[in-house]
Design a protein around this motif. Structure first.
Motif, PDB file in Angstrom:
ATOM      1  N   UNK A 143       0.836  -1.197   0.000  1.00  0.00           N
ATOM      2  CA  UNK A 143       0.000   0.000   0.000  1.00  0.00           C
ATOM      3  C   UNK A 143       0.873   1.251   0.000  1.00  0.00           C
ATOM      4  N   UNK A 144       0.290   2.331  -0.531  1.00  0.00           N
ATOM      5  CA  UNK A 144       1.070   3.516  -0.887  1.00  0.00           C
ATOM      6  C   UNK A 144       1.337   4.450   0.282  1.00  0.00           C
ATOM      7  N   UNK A 145       2.231   4.036   1.167  1.00  0.00           N
ATOM      8  CA  UNK A 145       2.687   4.931   2.230  1.00  0.00           C
ATOM      9  C   UNK A 145       4.053   4.455   2.703  1.00  0.00           C
ATOM     10  N   UNK A 146       4.985   5.413   2.911  1.00  0.00           N
ATOM     11  CA  UNK A 146       6.323   5.073   3.355  1.00  0.00           C
ATOM     12  C   UNK A 146       6.486   5.296   4.844  1.00  0.00           C
ATOM     13  N   UNK A 147       7.616   4.850   5.360  1.00  0.00           N
ATOM     14  CA  UNK A 147       7.918   5.042   6.781  1.00  0.00           C
ATOM     15  C   UNK A 147       8.447   6.464   6.981  1.00  0.00           C
ATOM     16  N   UNK A 148       7.862   7.224   7.924  1.00  0.00           N
ATOM     17  CA  UNK A 148       8.300   8.616   8.099  1.00  0.00           C
ATOM     18  C   UNK A 148       9.764   8.757   8.502  1.00  0.00           C
ATOM     19  N   UNK A 149      10.357   7.686   9.053  1.00  0.00           N
ATOM     20  CA  UNK A 149      11.771   7.741   9.431  1.00  0.00           C
ATOM     21  C   UNK A 149      12.655   7.008   8.413  1.00  0.00           C
ATOM     22  N   UNK A 150      12.066   6.521   7.338  1.00  0.00           N
ATOM     23  CA  UNK A 150      12.832   5.801   6.328  1.00  0.00           C
ATOM     24  C   UNK A 150      13.602   6.747   5.426  1.00  0.00           C
ATOM     25  N   UNK A 151      14.599   6.240   4.716  1.00  0.00           N
ATOM     26  CA  UNK A 151      15.414   7.102   3.844  1.00  0.00           C
ATOM     27  C   UNK A 151      14.674   7.569   2.591  1.00  0.00           C
ATOM     28  N   UNK A 152      13.586   6.883   2.247  1.00  0.00           N
ATOM     29  CA  UNK A 152      12.832   7.248   1.038  1.00  0.00           C
ATOM     30  C   UNK A 152      11.335   7.280   1.361  1.00  0.00           C
ATOM     31  N   UNK A 153      10.959   8.130   2.300  1.00  0.00           N
ATOM     32  CA  UNK A 153       9.575   8.141   2.782  1.00  0.00           C
ATOM     33  C   UNK A 153       8.564   8.299   1.654  1.00  0.00           C
ATOM     34  N   UNK A 154       8.848   9.152   0.677  1.00  0.00           N
ATOM     35  CA  UNK A 154       7.863   9.464  -0.360  1.00  0.00           C
ATOM     36  C   UNK A 154       7.845   8.435  -1.489  1.00  0.00           C
ATOM     37  N   UNK A 155       8.813   7.543  -1.492  1.00  0.00           N
ATOM     38  CA  UNK A 155       8.851   6.492  -2.516  1.00  0.00           C
ATOM     39  C   UNK A 155       8.505   5.116  -1.946  1.00  0.00           C
TER      40      UNK A 155
END
Length: 683
Positions: A217-229
């Motif tokens: 599903x289309x949501x990234x981890x807010x603390x991840x290196x590529x949140x928007x991808x």
């Protein structure tokens, strides 16, 4: 934080049984839950069979799919392009034909646990995927944030982004639609879960879960290196399978946790009322069952089960770690429940914990069942489900559920596939509930196929083909009326009017009027329970459906059923509304008015008078509040036909003030405009 005592707190057996009864009345008995799930199972299987490979597949998810019908629950839907597949490694590409399948590679090497990047490996014809493609390190990836924005309002116009979903309100229900991608393989990051399943779920269910893969599903981890991808791995289908294996006491415990969250935890303070969510409750019950913290989940132990889950939740909040059930390394508390917010939430939960099971007295739904036992501890509590719910209650549940089953799309090839699928199911082992659902599904497929068949041959010059098509359509409609609802006779009436058989139509209408006037009729959940029980009590669901149940008329908007409603169907289609829902008694008087126009104007006016009284004065018994837009519209059409333009204008204006369920406002406005332009002196 200081440590806190985790004391054993066994629930009172009598009180547990009382809460069990209360939860059955609120959440549903095991039979009610089974009815809801089986209907969705049939719809999901049918949709998989009839959806073309280049189409969009969907599935209901969340609490509604699990079998809950709690007040205020969202309707959650997941959708994905059928010809796009995510693979975990390149070796899996050999299972697909690259000529008709877009392959996407899950790359989780740089993402937090439970999240991944999706690399586009082969070309796509899906415009939203093309538009969401971004280049990173000489590779093409699908951006979750762009894709989420592009698909947010595809299903429902003017939806707003909420998490990975497009959210909004339709009627009285909130909805979340999540466009995602499907993967036929179990993700490597969740492989430890397979090894952990020693006792629950059982091996057969485990195999089925793993075989059906997951979604992204289309949501990234807010603390991840590529949140928007990044994309989040969704185990929605696996979660449903796990919940389906619960016994009813476990399911009710899950329901009690959801109520406790909504009515107690989230009422403590505004600062903490959005920190915990229903998914945390689901995770809690999953871990509690799998870790075998309560040997026997039964009505007598229901509160003990709740207390086990509450203590586990409290422990997680204290530690700041809520391990995802499938990927424990994914801490569900990481983004919200930390620091001062974590401390405040823990203190509030600990205050509830110190009260023991008395904390449930703060729940508005459960309080009365607990108080009854406290005041009368020796009272007999019956946990026999057959005595908790009546036969009529189960029939209403089945009726409400069957409505969902009739939605099978509206394309010619879809109907052909649907008929073939039904033929295969007839020979399989089905429950009594599934048989009656299949019966209504068959009636629906025949009705809409018949009208579509007639439309296909209307404009051809070969009379023999037209004659054959007409005979087939009539036979299909009459067959559907024999084993569908009482109201399904009106599909025959619609067809007779469309083919200019006015006297035959009126004969069908009269028969239908008599059946709809019976005092034992069940319509929209309204029923005289005593008369219904006296007349059809104890008979099969199939018999009840044919003799005593009516529902509103559903018209697919890309099929012409009656020329008088073409503008309304076109308006709805322009606004992405695939169907019109019309109250059955409105359709009855509408057709009666139209037919008598060709035979007896006095009787035609009488039918119009009945329609007018119905639309003007009904209090929701025969005209559902959500369908008043089309009801006022049809009254206006009839009034305009008779030349009563002032009355027609008033009806059209009333239609515009109603809730726009059927999305017909464009047609209404055009009718008003055309009427004013053609006869301004009369208005």
């Amino acid at each position: 934080m200081e440590s806190f005592p985790v004391e054993i707190c066994e629930g009172n057996q009598h009180m547990s049984e009382s809460v069990f009864v209360g939860l059955c009345e609120i959440v549903g008995t095991s039979q009610q839950v089974a009815i809801r799930r089986e209907a969705e199972d049939i719809m999901e299987m049918m949709e998989r069979r009839v959806t073309p490979y280049d189409g969009i597949l969907g599935m209901l998810s969340g609490s509604t799919r699990e079998g809950f019908r709690l007040e205020g629950s969202d309707i959650d839907v997941m959708l994905w392009p059928n010809n796009h597949r995510v693979i975990i490694n390149m070796f899996q590409s050999e299972y697909y034909n690259p000529a008709n399948t877009t392959l996407i590679l899950s790359d989780s090497s740089e993402s937090p646990p439970g999240f991944t990047l999706l690399q586009l490996l082969t070309p796509t014809t899906y415009r939203d995927v093309q538009s969401a493609s971004v280049r990173m390190n000489d590779r093409v990836y699908i951006s979750s944030s762009i894709y989420r924005q592009l698909t947010c309002s595809v299903v429902m116009a003017n939806s707003t982004v909420h998490g990975p979903c497009g959210s909004g309100v339709r009627g009285r229900a909130e909805y979340d639609t999540a466009f995602c991608f499907v993967c036929d393989f179990w993700p490597l990051s969740a492989s430890s879960w397979i090894n952990r399943c020693h006792a629950w779920p059982d091996p057969e269910v485990l195999t089925d879960i793993v075989r059906n893969g997951c979604h992204f599903v289309a949501i990234g981890h807010p603390f991840g290196p590529h949140e928007y991808e990044e994309w989040r791995i969704s185990f929605s289908r696996a979660e449903y399978k796990c919940i389906s294996t619960m016994n009813h006491s476990q399911f009710l415990t899950y329901g009690l946790l959801k109520l406790f969250l909504k009515e107690v935890i989230n009422q403590q303070s505004e600062e903490t009322n959005e920190l915990l969510c229903s998914y945390h409750m689901k995770t809690t019950i999953f871990w509690a069952i799998q870790q075998n913290t309560l040997p026997h989940w039964c009505p007598q132990n229901l509160l003990a089960g709740f207390w086990v889950c509450f203590k586990l939740l409290l422990k997680w909040v204290y530690e700041g770690i809520c391990p995802n059930f499938f990927i424990p390394q994914n801490n569900l508390f990481l983004t919200k429940i930390n620091g001062s917010a974590q401390n405040r939430l823990f203190l509030q939960l600990h205050e509830l914990y110190k009260k023991g099971l008395a904390c449930l007295l703060q729940s508005s739904s459960i309080r009365s069942y607990i108080i009854d036992v406290l005041y009368n501890p020796r009272a007999f509590v019956c946990t026999d489900e057959s005595l908790i719910m009546s036969e009529v209650d189960y029939d209403i549940e089945l009726l409400n559920t069957i409505r969902i089953v009739t939605n099978v799309g509206s394309g010619k090839h879809q109907y052909i596939k649907a008929i073939h699928t039904i033929e295969q199911w007839v020979d399989s082992r089905l429950t009594h509930r599934q048989v009656v659902m299949l019966q209504k599904l068959t009636a629906s497929v025949l009705q809409h196929t018949a009208v579509m068949l007639h439309n296909m041959y209307t404009n051809i010059s070969v009379n023999k083909k037209m004659y054959i098509a007409d005979k087939m359509s009539c036979r299909m409609l009459k067959l559907a009326a024999k084993f569908g609802f009482v109201s399904d006779m009106l599909y025959v009436a619609l067809y007779y009017y469309k083919t200019l058989r006015y006297r035959e139509d009126l004969s069908v209408i009269e028969i239908t009027k008599v059946k709809l006037a019976q005092p034992y009729l069940m319509y929209n959940g309204h029923v005289d329970r005593e008369r219904y029980t006296l007349t059809v009590g104890g008979q099969s669901w199939s018999t009840k459906m044919r003799q005593a149940i009516a529902w509103d008329i559903k018209l697919y908007n890309n099929i012409c059923y009656i020329s008088e409603l073409i503008p309304e169907q076109q308006s709805a289609l322009q606004n992405r509304q695939p169907t019109l829902y019309i109250p059955v008694f409105v359709v009855l008087h509408f057709l009666e008015f139209l037919c008598y126009r060709h035979i007896d104007t006095t009787l035609s006016q009488a039918a119009l008078d009945e329609l007018q009284v119905l639309v003007h004065h009904d209090q929701g018994l025969y005209v559902h509040d959500l369908y008043r837009d089309i009801s006022w519209e049809i009254l206006g059409i009839c009034q305009q036909i008779t030349g009563n333009l002032q009355a027609a204008l008033y009806s059209y204006q009333q239609s515009l003030t109603q809730y726009p369920w059927n999305k017909i406002q464009t047609a209404t406005q055009r009718r008003i405009q055309d009427m004013i332009q053609s006869t301004p002196y009369q208005l």
